[in-house]
Scaffold this active site. Structure first.
Site, PDB file in Angstrom:
ATOM      1  N   VAL A  84       0.867  -1.172   0.000  1.00 23.06           N
ATOM      2  CA  VAL A  84       0.000   0.000   0.000  1.00 23.06           C
ATOM      3  C   VAL A  84       0.902   1.219   0.000  1.00 23.06           C
ATOM      4  O   VAL A  84       1.901   1.253   0.712  1.00 23.06           O
ATOM      5  CB  VAL A  84      -0.890   0.021   1.261  1.00 23.06           C
ATOM      6  CG1 VAL A  84      -1.781   1.237   1.265  1.00 23.06           C
ATOM      7  CG2 VAL A  84      -1.706  -1.249   1.329  1.00 23.06           C
ATOM      8  N   CYS A  85       0.575   2.191  -0.809  1.00 16.63           N
ATOM      9  CA  CYS A  85       1.423   3.374  -0.917  1.00 16.63           C
ATOM     10  C   CYS A  85       1.624   4.017   0.447  1.00 16.63           C
ATOM     11  O   CYS A  85       0.681   4.340   1.160  1.00 16.63           O
ATOM     12  CB  CYS A  85       0.756   4.372  -1.864  1.00 16.63           C
ATOM     13  SG  CYS A  85       1.708   5.848  -2.053  1.00 16.63           S
ATOM     14  N   LEU A  86       2.889   4.206   0.833  1.00 14.32           N
ATOM     15  CA  LEU A  86       3.228   4.759   2.146  1.00 14.32           C
ATOM     16  C   LEU A  86       2.651   6.132   2.356  1.00 14.32           C
ATOM     17  O   LEU A  86       2.233   6.492   3.430  1.00 14.32           O
ATOM     18  CB  LEU A  86       4.749   4.869   2.278  1.00 14.32           C
ATOM     19  CG  LEU A  86       5.454   3.817   3.107  1.00 14.32           C
ATOM     20  CD1 LEU A  86       6.889   4.215   3.251  1.00 14.32           C
ATOM     21  CD2 LEU A  86       4.796   3.647   4.453  1.00 14.32           C
TER      22      LEU A  86
ATOM     23  N   TYR B 587       1.404   7.743 -10.570  1.00 16.45           N
ATOM     24  CA  TYR B 587       2.004   6.433 -10.804  1.00 16.45           C
ATOM     25  C   TYR B 587       2.152   6.064 -12.275  1.00 16.45           C
ATOM     26  O   TYR B 587       2.782   5.053 -12.591  1.00 16.45           O
ATOM     27  CB  TYR B 587       1.180   5.347 -10.107  1.00 16.45           C
ATOM     28  CG  TYR B 587       1.337   5.337  -8.607  1.00 16.45           C
ATOM     29  CD1 TYR B 587       0.323   5.792  -7.785  1.00 16.45           C
ATOM     30  CD2 TYR B 587       2.494   4.852  -8.020  1.00 16.45           C
ATOM     31  CE1 TYR B 587       0.462   5.776  -6.419  1.00 16.45           C
ATOM     32  CE2 TYR B 587       2.647   4.835  -6.651  1.00 16.45           C
ATOM     33  CZ  TYR B 587       1.628   5.293  -5.847  1.00 16.45           C
ATOM     34  OH  TYR B 587       1.765   5.279  -4.500  1.00 16.45           O
TER      35      TYR B 587
END
Lengths: 183, 682
Positions: A84-86, B587
């Site tokens: 999960v993106c920090l 992203y």
């Protein structure tokens, strides 16, 4: 830091008391696995995931890292690594939050309301925006395939099936008959 | 026989002191009982003394000058110093000698000392201006270290009231025996009160030989009380308040200012007379206090002849509020009602805008005191400390000192001072600068201030610092700025002199040039030193840049400690890719470009950790790239182990068959005589 070890212990205990299955990796209280159920009102309902939690040294001043071990289809979770993106966690993190908070509030919220603006899994995000139903369908498929309760119990099961296999190896010694050709 | 006289520091007093004209006066405490018959003559004298300008004053000049013969001011004042429970109040005894000598006083002197005497004196009426002037100066001199909640005039007010009340009472003649018994009972009772109420009992100096004490009755520990007051737009008595809209304002408190019960015990207490008492409450109207007084009277009547102070104190503590109907909600006022004549009720209530802040500030102080005294648990580290080890922020959230210090230090070292707010989730309350100063120390605080300034200036986008004199300058177009202080015109990229048309010197080139110049003999020593410093700085920059990348937007050197390649610059918020150092928006960069999202080491690390068996399987896959099949479920390539065609996919944990490439649910069924062979070579 020695004094926050009390904090870590308390957090871990609170997590265990709230009926979460916790598996320690080592005794250092740095990393452990937790079994997490998908929130009820979401397409993730019924799925069970094994989540790896890593507490940094500066915990609780810094947020823990969260990773999904078995696959999940979610715009903010990397499909291959399960990370999960920090940043998402860090932005809302406060030293007052504890692990129970993460599993009771943060993760369910993330699953219920993905953040499509900066997605790790672009395909999932795009699908979600384009065709909600198809997205939910896909989520459910993934749950079926990868997030069944049986899937996360595979750790002990592996060994047993291994034994089976080795037994069979010894048993089926009569493979004189030519094997059937592969289709 | 001697009389007593006492002064008041400010405000009014209605005080009648019996005094015998022929007595000896000197400054010393007295313990005799005054005699009442003296009263009337004294009173008269006193009231006449108020108006020195009146003719009658002259006839009393003699007497008056007696008053004035006092030890000089300086002697007197130390007695006035702090009004704590046991401090003596000045008593004056007239000296008979003085009577005669003072008649020779010149008029000037007497006038001067008149004002002093006036200040000291007991009066029926008062000349407020003169008096307050003198009194005020006195007040300043001796006004240190007052701890009592009540205002100073309250103290003297009480005493004057007690005096007044005492004079209305006629003590019966009692036998020696009875007096002794009473005395003993009083002594015992006071001891008992002290042991029960502890620090809330103040034994004061005897007044006229009578025992004198006060008890503070704290109405707290009863949960929360709501205090309400009606705010009319006009508080005039004459206005019919029903025609106006009533606004009522309510607030909750945990601690109400105390009820002060002051008592003077007559000699015939407890056998015949009740104690002479006043009840002083800062926030109650005198009518209500009067109600309380009547209640105390009836308590005495129920059991005359017995000690009653404990009953009184207990009643006031437990039942007074409910008696007034205030146990859930206390009403302030009524402000438009005049004071009753009950002399025992002393009220400090003036108007809502005085009373409400007073009650609130008392409550806050008390709450804070209680907080400091008790143990609390810090919500960050879960340890327990005394209240004094905590820091409370203006948003009322409190944390232990250690945690706040760690928290501040972390943000300071990372430079994320914009996040240095209340740690409470979703609070965002500010940390006041003086708290920060304590947490960070002087140096840390300076650094914080510098950072704050920098950040503010940086948020104003075009500000750069002059390389020569460090003053902030505004950047023009074309990466150029001119310092307003030293007029240096420089390039904002490399901070050298402006070079139109030529590219900036790279740090490496600059380093080399500088290093060469070090060897030159033509340079002066301080020039050499300066350039050496520049070399060192360039070398440090180089070192930093070994492990770090510069934010494409603000050039801040950022070193990644954990996480993926998508970086957020903490300085300016720009997203950028750590691999190729370009500014990105999300992203997508990692999907279409050559940059991977997770660095190789990280992936390898996980894969090892997630599944040790997986690592083995992967190795196999590497070793035997021809002897494997992609998994029908997740397409992950798996190599078969030895001759076994039963493959366990390390990625999705699915079993499948190498030969038919189908998922195997039950191996005994799949690899039977009819199905695939489990072991084949190849």
């Amino acid at each position: 830091m020695s004094s926050p070890s009390k904090r870590r212990e308390m957090d871990l205990m609170k997590l265990m008391i709230s009926d979460y299955k916790v598996e320690m990796i080592n005794d250092g209280m740095q990393e452990f696995y937790v079994h997490f159920n998908g929130p009820n009102d979401s397409p993730y309902h019924g799925g069970v995931w094994r989540i790896r939690v890593e507490l940094p040294d500066a915990y609780p001043y810094k947020s823990p890292s969260i990773g999904f071990i078995n696959k999940i289809y979610h715009p903010n979770v990397d499909e291959m690594s399960g990370s999960v993106c920090l940043d998402v966690i860090n932005q809302t993190w406060s030293p007052m939050f504890d692990l129970v908070n993460v599993f009771e509030v943060f993760l369910p919220q993330l699953l219920l309301y993905p953040n499509p603006s900066d997605p790790l899994n672009g395909e999932a995000a795009a699908l979600m925006m384009r065709d909600r139903n198809a997205y939910e369908q896909r989520v459910k498929e993934y749950c079926e395939k990868y997030a069944k309760p049986a899937d996360i119990e595979t750790a002990p099961e592996e060994h047993s099936s291994d034994d089976e296999m080795s037994d069979e190896e010894y048993d089926s010694s009569d493979d004189a008959i030519a094997g059937q050709a592969d289709p | 026989m001697s009389g007593t006289r006492r002064g008041s520091r400010q405000g009014q007093y209605r005080h009648h002191v019996p005094r015998d004209a022929d007595e000896t006066w000197s400054v010393k405490p007295l313990h005799d009982t005054p005699q009442q018959p003296q009263l009337d003559s004294e009173q008269q004298e006193e009231s006449n003394l108020d108006c020195p300008s009146s003719s009658s004053a002259n006839s009393h000049q003699q007497k008056f000058s007696d008053f004035t013969q006092r030890p000089p001011k300086t002697h007197r004042n130390p007695n006035w110093k702090s009004r704590r429970g046991r401090v003596a109040r000045p008593r004056f005894v007239k000296k008979s000698e003085l009577t005669s000598s003072k008649s020779e006083l010149s008029s000037e002197d007497s006038k001067a000392s008149l004002s002093v005497g006036v200040a000291e004196e007991v009066k029926g009426e008062q000349e407020e201006n003169k008096e307050s002037e003198v009194l005020e100066s006195k007040g300043e001199e001796s006004g240190d270290g007052i701890e009592e909640d009540e205002p100073q005039d309250g103290v003297d007010d009480v005493i004057s009231r007690l005096e007044e009340l005492r004079l209305r009472v006629e003590e019966p003649e009692l036998s020696e025996e009875q007096l002794r018994i009473n005395d003993q009972l009083q002594e015992d009772e006071l001891l008992a009160m002290e042991s029960i109420y502890g620090e809330n009992v103040f034994i004061l100096d005897r007044e006229m030989g009578l025992r004198h004490f006060k008890i503070l009755i704290h109405l707290e520990g009863i949960g929360e009380t709501i205090v309400t007051t009606k705010l009319n737009s006009a508080n005039d008595v004459g206005v019919n308040s029903e025609t106006l809209d009533d606004f009522s304002y309510s607030f909750k408190v945990q601690n109400l200012p105390p009820i002060v019960l002051t008592c003077l015990l007559p000699r015939s207490y407890p056998s015949h007379l009740p104690p002479i008492f006043t009840i002083s409450v800062q926030w109650l109207h005198s009518a209500r206090i009067s109600d309380l007084c009547s209640q105390l009277d009836s308590i005495w009547k129920e059991q005359e002849g017995q000690e009653v102070i404990y009953q009184w104190a207990e009643w006031l503590l437990n039942f007074s509020l409910s008696y007034l109907g205030f146990d859930k909600e206390a009403m302030l006022g009524p402000y438009d009602m005049e004071n009753t004549g009950d002399r025992r009720a002393i009220s400090g209530s003036v108007s809502p805008d005085v009373d409400v802040p007073f009650i609130k500030s008392y409550n806050d102080e008390k709450c804070h005191e209680n907080f400091l005294k008790s143990l609390h648990e810090c919500s960050i580290c879960y340890s327990e400390y005394a209240g004094t080890d905590f820091i409370r922020l203006p948003c009322q959230h409190f944390f232990c000192w250690k945690c706040m210090k760690t928290y501040s230090d972390i943000h300071m070292t990372e430079g994320t001072i914009s996040k240095l707010q209340c740690p409470e989730a979703k609070c965002g309350g500010m940390v006041p600068p003086f708290v920060l100063k304590r947490l960070l120390g002087d140096e840390g605080y300076e650094r914080w201030e510098t950072l704050m300034l920098q950040k503010t200036l940086e948020s104003m986008s075009d500000v750069v610092y002059c390389p020569r004199c460090e003053t902030p300058c505004i950047e023009d177009e074309d990466e150029h700025a001119q310092c307003s202080n030293c007029f240096f015109s420089f390039c904002t990229l490399c901070r050298e002199r402006r070079h139109v048309g030529i590219a900036c010197m790279t740090p490496d080139v600059k380093l080399r040039i500088l290093q060469e110049r070090q060897k030159s003999s033509q340079l002066k020593p301080d020039q050499i030193r300066r350039e050496k410093e520049m070399i060192n700085e360039l070398l440090s920059m180089k070192e930093i840049m070994r492990d770090a990348q510069q934010c494409p937007s603000c050039k801040m050197a950022i070193s990644r400690t954990e996480g993926c390649n998508k970086m957020v610059c903490q300085n300016c918020g720009q997203y950028f890719c750590y691999r190729c150092n370009s500014a990105i928006s999300g992203y997508e960069h990692f999907r279409d470009g050559t940059c991977e999202l997770f660095p190789q080491e990280m992936r390898a690390d996980w894969e090892e950790r997630i599944n040790a068996r997986q690592a083995v399987a992967q190795v196999y896959a590497e070793l035997f790239p021809d002897h494997g099949q992609p998994c029908p479920n997740c397409r992950q390539y798996n190599a078969k182990v030895g001759k076994n065609n039963h493959i366990f996919c390390w990625s999705c944990q699915m079993h499948y068959c190498y030969l038919c490439k189908k998922i195997v649910r039950r191996s005994s069924q799949h690899y039977g005589p009819k199905g695939c062979k489990q072991h084949t070579v190849g």
